[in-house]
Write a protein that holds these residues in place. Sequence first.
Motif, mmCIF file in Angstrom:
data_model
loop_
_atom_site.group_PDB
_atom_site.id
_atom_site.type_symbol
_atom_site.label_atom_id
_atom_site.label_comp_id
_atom_site.label_asym_id
_atom_site.label_seq_id
_atom_site.Cartn_x
_atom_site.Cartn_y
_atom_site.Cartn_z
ATOM 1 N N PHE A 19 -45.250 63.436 19.580
ATOM 2 C CA PHE A 19 -43.888 63.789 19.959
ATOM 3 C C PHE A 19 -43.037 64.062 18.718
ATOM 4 O O PHE A 19 -42.187 64.968 18.730
ATOM 5 C CB PHE A 19 -43.257 62.676 20.790
ATOM 6 N N ALA A 20 -43.246 63.299 17.645
ATOM 7 C CA ALA A 20 -42.514 63.542 16.407
ATOM 8 C C ALA A 20 -42.834 64.930 15.857
ATOM 9 O O ALA A 20 -41.936 65.677 15.442
ATOM 10 C CB ALA A 20 -42.852 62.469 15.373
ATOM 11 N N LEU A 21 -44.128 65.303 15.869
ATOM 12 C CA LEU A 21 -44.522 66.637 15.405
ATOM 13 C C LEU A 21 -43.989 67.729 16.323
ATOM 14 O O LEU A 21 -43.541 68.790 15.861
ATOM 15 C CB LEU A 21 -46.047 66.721 15.318
ATOM 16 N N LEU A 22 -44.043 67.474 17.623
ATOM 17 C CA LEU A 22 -43.519 68.443 18.592
ATOM 18 C C LEU A 22 -42.043 68.692 18.358
ATOM 19 O O LEU A 22 -41.587 69.842 18.299
ATOM 20 C CB LEU A 22 -43.751 67.920 20.013
ATOM 21 N N LEU A 23 -41.278 67.623 18.213
ATOM 22 C CA LEU A 23 -39.844 67.757 18.012
ATOM 23 C C LEU A 23 -39.542 68.468 16.697
ATOM 24 O O LEU A 23 -38.630 69.311 16.626
ATOM 25 C CB LEU A 23 -39.197 66.373 18.031
ATOM 26 N N SER A 24 -40.306 68.163 15.663
ATOM 27 C CA SER A 24 -40.110 68.830 14.381
ATOM 28 C C SER A 24 -40.401 70.327 14.486
ATOM 29 O O SER A 24 -39.659 71.161 13.947
ATOM 30 C CB SER A 24 -41.014 68.195 13.327
ATOM 31 N N ALA A 25 -41.480 70.687 15.190
ATOM 32 C CA ALA A 25 -41.818 72.102 15.370
ATOM 33 C C ALA A 25 -40.740 72.831 16.167
ATOM 34 O O ALA A 25 -40.394 73.984 15.862
ATOM 35 C CB ALA A 25 -43.172 72.228 16.066
ATOM 36 N N MET A 26 -40.183 72.174 17.189
ATOM 37 C CA MET A 26 -39.117 72.786 17.975
ATOM 38 C C MET A 26 -37.866 73.007 17.124
ATOM 39 O O MET A 26 -37.199 74.046 17.239
ATOM 40 C CB MET A 26 -38.799 71.891 19.181
ATOM 41 N N VAL A 27 -37.560 72.048 16.253
ATOM 42 C CA VAL A 27 -36.410 72.189 15.352
ATOM 43 C C VAL A 27 -36.617 73.382 14.415
ATOM 44 O O VAL A 27 -35.701 74.189 14.202
ATOM 45 C CB VAL A 27 -36.197 70.888 14.548
ATOM 46 N N CYS A 28 -37.827 73.515 13.869
ATOM 47 C CA CYS A 28 -38.110 74.622 12.960
ATOM 48 C C CYS A 28 -38.047 75.967 13.682
ATOM 49 O O CYS A 28 -37.547 76.956 13.133
ATOM 50 C CB CYS A 28 -39.479 74.435 12.313
ATOM 51 N N ALA A 29 -38.556 76.012 14.906
ATOM 52 C CA ALA A 29 -38.504 77.261 15.680
ATOM 53 C C ALA A 29 -37.066 77.680 15.941
ATOM 54 O O ALA A 29 -36.703 78.856 15.788
ATOM 55 C CB ALA A 29 -39.261 77.086 16.995
ATOM 56 N N LEU A 30 -36.234 76.714 16.328
ATOM 57 C CA LEU A 30 -34.833 77.019 16.570
ATOM 58 C C LEU A 30 -34.130 77.383 15.265
ATOM 59 O O LEU A 30 -33.256 78.273 15.240
ATOM 60 C CB LEU A 30 -34.146 75.812 17.225
ATOM 61 N N GLY A 31 -34.519 76.719 14.167
ATOM 62 C CA GLY A 31 -33.940 77.048 12.868
ATOM 63 C C GLY A 31 -34.235 78.480 12.456
ATOM 64 O O GLY A 31 -33.372 79.159 11.876
ATOM 65 N N LEU A 32 -35.444 78.962 12.748
ATOM 66 C CA LEU A 32 -35.780 80.355 12.442
ATOM 67 C C LEU A 32 -34.921 81.334 13.243
ATOM 68 O O LEU A 32 -34.488 82.371 12.733
ATOM 69 C CB LEU A 32 -37.263 80.607 12.730
#
Length: 377
Positions: free
Chosen positions: A213-226
Amino acid sequence: MISADNTFALLACLLLMVWIGYVSEKTKWGAAMSAPLIILLLSFVVGNLGILPSSAPVYGVVQGIMVPLAIPLLLFSADLRVVFRESRRMVLAFALATLFTVTGALIGAYSIGIGTFEPEIVGILAASYIGGSANFVATAQAVGFSDSSLYSAALTADAIGAIFFLALLMALPAVRFAARRFPANQAAVDSAEEALPAEPTATSAPSEGGVVFALLLSAMVCALGLLIAAWLPVEGMFIIAITVLSLLIANLAPARVKESIEYDYPLGTMFMYVFFATIGLGADLGSMVGAAIPIVLFLVVLVLVHIILLVWLGARFRFTLAEMMIASSACILGPAAAAALAASRGWRHLVTPGMLVGVLGYAVATFIGITLTNLLR
């Protein structure tokens, strides 16, 4: 010895160097050096001996994927009460560090003869040592620096200078004269640490779901950041966006979401350590012959002036050694390296302030580099 397209072998070597850094840090001499410096030096040696290539697709994966993923992982546990209390001082410390770099660049320019493109190279490297590699490229374009051989030499010297700087910076706590000049300010550190959740211990094994879940949330943050960076094409916007989004999650997310994240901080630290290994491998001594040597000498002067002023003025302005080390790291190495340094030293309360002032460096470095170039012209 290992080709650039042998991805899994190179990844294994990167992780081996990180493992050596972790194990070495448990020894007396390793604790004095710290894992990031051990990893940097080890990767620098094996890279220049030809054991590993200086560039490879997997390095781009580390720098383009693992580092952005690490930033939210390091920030999910950030408490903004601590950030606001610490960041005010960190901004001032960063302003001092920026002044140290500019002073070192001017002294280096008048001490070392770089050649025809001296104003451009000085301005470009000063920008890089305030904001990072992105500012190197932006400033080079802004001042019209296009000589390909000198460009490559300057990039190589930039990496060598960063390693030299980090080696001196990490040695400061062990230098009794330097450490004694700074106030301990242990009460502030203790109160900051109390506001942060404890790191996982060997007896508290994380659950698989919490790690994923920590990795999932981090990936979602990066996707939105892009997406945000695409909508707002401003220098450094991707880093700004993922930093802000991570802080929003850390401070505004429901308790159930925050409680579902596990092992985020150690995982982010590990990713950053792999990033350090790629930095050392990218410093190629072979391309330093000729034109690069004066540039390296210039950076040696810049770094020495920076460190001397850090010890002298940082102590006089009553900053702690930890604050000045993180501010200088954010200035010269960028927000990712500042976060890794703070994490490796256990200064968790300085991770977010270091990231924030590192992003500030992105915003101002190019303008400072252009100004220096025009001044020297």
